[in-house]
Design an enzyme around this catalytic site. Sequence first.
Site, PDB file in Angstrom:
ATOM      1  N   ARG A   1      32.393  53.955 -48.053  1.00 50.93           N
ATOM      2  CA  ARG A   1      31.939  55.252 -48.110  1.00 50.93           C
ATOM      3  C   ARG A   1      30.626  55.020 -49.531  1.00 50.93           C
ATOM      4  O   ARG A   1      31.900  54.563 -50.795  1.00 50.93           O
ATOM      5  CB  ARG A   1      33.001  55.913 -48.816  1.00 50.93           C
ATOM      6  CG  ARG A   1      33.650  56.124 -47.018  1.00 50.93           C
ATOM      7  CD  ARG A   1      32.266  56.891 -45.716  1.00 50.93           C
ATOM      8  NE  ARG A   1      32.967  57.466 -44.440  1.00 50.93           N
ATOM      9  CZ  ARG A   1      33.306  56.254 -43.826  1.00 50.93           C
ATOM     10  NH1 ARG A   1      32.648  55.489 -44.239  1.00 50.93           N
ATOM     11  NH2 ARG A   1      33.421  56.087 -42.566  1.00 50.93           N
TER      12      ARG A   1
ATOM     13  N   HIS B   1      24.275  51.232 -42.992  1.00 48.15           N
ATOM     14  CA  HIS B   1      26.076  51.844 -42.922  1.00 48.15           C
ATOM     15  C   HIS B   1      25.874  51.117 -41.201  1.00 48.15           C
ATOM     16  O   HIS B   1      25.845  52.064 -40.147  1.00 48.15           O
ATOM     17  CB  HIS B   1      25.458  53.502 -42.896  1.00 48.15           C
ATOM     18  CG  HIS B   1      28.068  53.581 -42.244  1.00 48.15           C
ATOM     19  ND1 HIS B   1      27.552  54.403 -43.656  1.00 48.15           N
ATOM     20  CD2 HIS B   1      28.746  52.431 -42.128  1.00 48.15           C
ATOM     21  CE1 HIS B   1      29.293  55.274 -42.961  1.00 48.15           C
ATOM     22  NE2 HIS B   1      29.518  54.012 -42.347  1.00 48.15           N
TER      23      HIS B   1
ATOM     24  N   GLU C   1      23.723  59.358 -48.200  1.00 48.30           N
ATOM     25  CA  GLU C   1      22.952  58.405 -47.423  1.00 48.30           C
ATOM     26  C   GLU C   1      23.128  59.428 -46.599  1.00 48.30           C
ATOM     27  O   GLU C   1      23.258  60.324 -46.105  1.00 48.30           O
ATOM     28  CB  GLU C   1      24.886  57.628 -47.327  1.00 48.30           C
ATOM     29  CG  GLU C   1      24.539  56.778 -45.985  1.00 48.30           C
ATOM     30  CD  GLU C   1      25.731  56.305 -45.659  1.00 48.30           C
ATOM     31  OE1 GLU C   1      26.712  55.234 -46.221  1.00 48.30           O
ATOM     32  OE2 GLU C   1      26.584  55.905 -44.255  1.00 48.30           O
TER      33      GLU C   1
HETATM   34  C1  GLV Z   1      32.510  53.391 -40.154  1.00 45.90           C
HETATM   35  O1  GLV Z   1      31.938  53.983 -41.232  1.00 45.90           O
HETATM   36  C2  GLV Z   1      33.469  54.435 -39.766  1.00 45.90           C
HETATM   37  O2  GLV Z   1      34.449  55.146 -40.699  1.00 45.90           O
HETATM   38  O3  GLV Z   1      33.779  53.794 -38.784  1.00 45.90           O
END
Ligand code: GLV
Length: 322
Positions: free
Chosen positions: A234, A282, A263
């Site tokens: 994250r 991401h 983000e």
């Molecule tokens: C993506 O970042 C997830 O948490 O699956």
Amino acid sequence: GKYKVVIAGHLMPSALAAIQAQCEVRQWEQPGVPTLNQLGEWLQAAEGLLALPNIAVNAGLLAAAPKLRVIAQPAVGYDNIDIQACTDRKIPVANTPGVLVETTADLAFGLLLTAARRIHEGWAWVQAGKWPEAALPLGVDLYGKTLGIVGLGAIGAAVTRRARASGMKVIYNNRRQRSDDDLIGAEYCCFEELLATSDFIIVLTPLTLESRGLFAANEFARMKPTAYFINAARGAVVNTEALYNALVARQIAYAALDVTDPEPLPASHPLIKLPNILITPHIGSATRETRSRMALLAAENLLLGLAGKPLVTCVNNEVNYQ
Ligand code: GLV
Ligand code: GLV
């Protein structure tokens, strides 16, 4: 009658169809993240919520949803959800661990490999017609190097297999040593030692109160000047300004990020202009197969919860249905 469900954004068609078969669905279909106000009327009647990681599921949202009995989110991370507030309301919350492990490990290790060997820069070089000119800056080897994993869970174990296949030594730091780490092939060490001795660092820890801002100026200062820093967890685990400064000052060599804070990262963000960084938007779990598995697992959990049955992958098992 049919269960009333709110879906907070896009969902794969197969999962959507499974939910629609049993539920009256209100789905947010516009681009961007809906506000609480925009969802307000729908939430008032909702018994189930299909949440998404960019939506804050907090006390305010729960207060607006008095009939809510289950929340399912197609993601392994759930830092956007106030779990304690859900537990207080006896609402079980489901995430989707397991189904995205190998896929996310591919992306994390792919970022490492791409950055180390400058694959993305080489392609940009070829596209720009620079091939006949002087060579690209040289990359670095993986073989014989040390990879430090911060947050060795299922994804970290899958990354370890990939790293060892490339001839790397793997060390890791978790809050506690794993009893199965010799089977995984990773060696436990303290956080300080990991920072000081890793040639590559991959961050895979969930975002929690403890891990927020874990990588700041001090941490980058302790890394090798040749270190590569990869974040597939994250964005907020890293202090973005401190990372920017460390890359400019060459306190570390390179960064590769699949997650950022903020983000999405605005196109004007200074991080994007740096020569020693690679950023992906991401996409850790973003394959057809895995996104489909995640959506179907989330739908399954949602429907189980609506029927008052135990969710299969519940985050707050103390309020899971019996
Ligand atoms: C993506 O970042 C997830 O948490 O699956
Ligand atoms: C994912 O399932 C993890 O725990 O790393």
